[in-house]
Design a protein around this motif. Sequence first.
Motif, short mmCIF file in Angstrom:
data_model
loop_
_atom_site.label_atom_id
_atom_site.label_comp_id
_atom_site.label_asym_id
_atom_site.label_seq_id
_atom_site.Cartn_x
_atom_site.Cartn_y
_atom_site.Cartn_z
N ASP A 3 5.23 -12.87 -5.37
CA ASP A 3 5.28 -13.05 -6.83
C ASP A 3 6.60 -13.70 -7.27
O ASP A 3 7.55 -13.81 -6.49
CB ASP A 3 5.04 -11.73 -7.56
CG ASP A 3 6.12 -10.68 -7.31
OD1 ASP A 3 7.29 -11.06 -7.16
OD2 ASP A 3 5.79 -9.48 -7.29
N GLY A 4 6.63 -14.11 -8.52
CA GLY A 4 7.79 -14.83 -9.04
C GLY A 4 9.05 -13.99 -9.07
O GLY A 4 10.16 -14.51 -8.93
N LEU A 5 8.90 -12.68 -9.23
CA LEU A 5 10.05 -11.79 -9.24
C LEU A 5 10.74 -11.78 -7.87
O LEU A 5 11.96 -11.96 -7.77
CB LEU A 5 9.61 -10.38 -9.61
CG LEU A 5 10.68 -9.29 -9.57
CD1 LEU A 5 11.81 -9.62 -10.53
CD2 LEU A 5 10.07 -7.93 -9.91
N ALA A 6 9.95 -11.60 -6.80
CA ALA A 6 10.51 -11.59 -5.45
C ALA A 6 11.07 -12.96 -5.09
O ALA A 6 12.12 -13.06 -4.44
CB ALA A 6 9.43 -11.18 -4.45
N ALA A 7 10.39 -14.01 -5.51
CA ALA A 7 10.86 -15.37 -5.23
C ALA A 7 12.19 -15.63 -5.94
O ALA A 7 13.12 -16.22 -5.37
CB ALA A 7 9.82 -16.39 -5.67
N THR A 8 12.30 -15.17 -7.18
CA THR A 8 13.54 -15.31 -7.94
C THR A 8 14.69 -14.59 -7.24
O THR A 8 15.80 -15.11 -7.12
CB THR A 8 13.37 -14.76 -9.36
OG1 THR A 8 12.39 -15.54 -10.06
CG2 THR A 8 14.69 -14.80 -10.13
N ARG A 9 14.40 -13.38 -6.76
CA ARG A 9 15.43 -12.59 -6.08
C ARG A 9 15.93 -13.32 -4.83
O ARG A 9 17.13 -13.35 -4.56
CB ARG A 9 14.87 -11.21 -5.72
CG ARG A 9 15.92 -10.26 -5.16
CD ARG A 9 15.35 -8.89 -4.91
NE ARG A 9 15.02 -8.21 -6.16
CZ ARG A 9 13.78 -7.94 -6.56
NH1 ARG A 9 12.75 -8.28 -5.80
NH2 ARG A 9 13.56 -7.32 -7.69
N ARG A 10 15.02 -13.90 -4.07
CA ARG A 10 15.41 -14.61 -2.85
C ARG A 10 16.27 -15.83 -3.17
O ARG A 10 17.28 -16.10 -2.51
CB ARG A 10 14.17 -15.05 -2.07
CG ARG A 10 13.42 -13.91 -1.40
CD ARG A 10 12.34 -14.44 -0.48
NE ARG A 10 11.47 -13.38 0.00
CZ ARG A 10 10.45 -13.59 0.82
NH1 ARG A 10 10.18 -14.82 1.23
NH2 ARG A 10 9.69 -12.58 1.21
N ILE A 11 15.85 -16.57 -4.17
CA ILE A 11 16.59 -17.79 -4.54
C ILE A 11 17.99 -17.45 -5.04
O ILE A 11 18.99 -18.05 -4.62
CB ILE A 11 15.81 -18.59 -5.60
CG1 ILE A 11 14.53 -19.19 -4.99
CG2 ILE A 11 16.68 -19.69 -6.21
CD1 ILE A 11 13.58 -19.79 -6.01
N CYS A 12 18.07 -16.47 -5.92
CA CYS A 12 19.36 -16.13 -6.53
C CYS A 12 20.29 -15.41 -5.57
O CYS A 12 21.51 -15.37 -5.80
CB CYS A 12 19.13 -15.29 -7.78
SG CYS A 12 18.27 -16.18 -9.11
N ALA A 13 19.75 -14.85 -4.50
CA ALA A 13 20.58 -14.16 -3.51
C ALA A 13 21.10 -15.10 -2.43
O ALA A 13 21.97 -14.72 -1.65
CB ALA A 13 19.79 -13.03 -2.86
N ASP A 14 20.62 -16.33 -2.42
CA ASP A 14 21.02 -17.30 -1.40
C ASP A 14 22.27 -18.05 -1.86
O ASP A 14 22.20 -18.82 -2.83
CB ASP A 14 19.87 -18.29 -1.16
CG ASP A 14 20.12 -19.19 0.04
OD1 ASP A 14 21.30 -19.37 0.42
OD2 ASP A 14 19.14 -19.73 0.59
#
Length: 220
Positions: free
Chosen positions: A61-72
């Motif tokens: 989902d977009g929430l998990a995807a956002t977390r991955r992107i912003c944590a990189d």
Amino acid sequence: MIRVLLADDQTLVRAGFRALLDAQPDLEAVGEAEDGEQAVALTRELRPDVVLMDIRMPRLDGLAATRRICADPELAGVRVVVLTTFELDEYVFEALRAGAAGFLVKDTEPGDLLRAVRVAAAGDALLSPGVTRRLIGEFAARSKEPATTRLDVLTDREREVLALVGLGLTNEDIARRLVVSPLTAKTHVSRTMVKLGARDRAQLVVLAYESGVVRPGWLG
């Protein structure tokens, strides 16, 4: 040129956003993702300035995807703007906590969407005072006990500024409230972000609530 990645599982939605963006001289849709996994992969490959991220998508989902992107760390320059069907989507607060620069309702006016992309690309947060009070306040009220954010690194003035940012005030509003120049207010906000390790203004808002500096329901 502001480069935008579109992440939505609906083909027609992506096509509409692409047509709108590509009609602007300073905006370009550089890719499309139909699920969260693809959104993360394309963000790493294309390095867009802004990702328009739907929350409800298959696989990831977009929430998990956002977390991955912003944590990189390698994607620190990418700004994620969450797209939601409802103005008070239950996941929006979590998306902001994960690092999203803000959110848009899918049926927003075309002009507002274009402005939002430009605002996000400039590093600002898409959180108006009204939205902050209604949205962040509501979800912060449901959240757990205040986090152990180290506020001792802040001066008294910076704590005051953090509280005002948490209420959704702009730099100009803060300047008027503190009787200082807009430039001075901007400097205080920037220093507060650096000291707390906030990615952007949206995360400052979240930190203000999580640390208890701003209490849900307190409108100043």
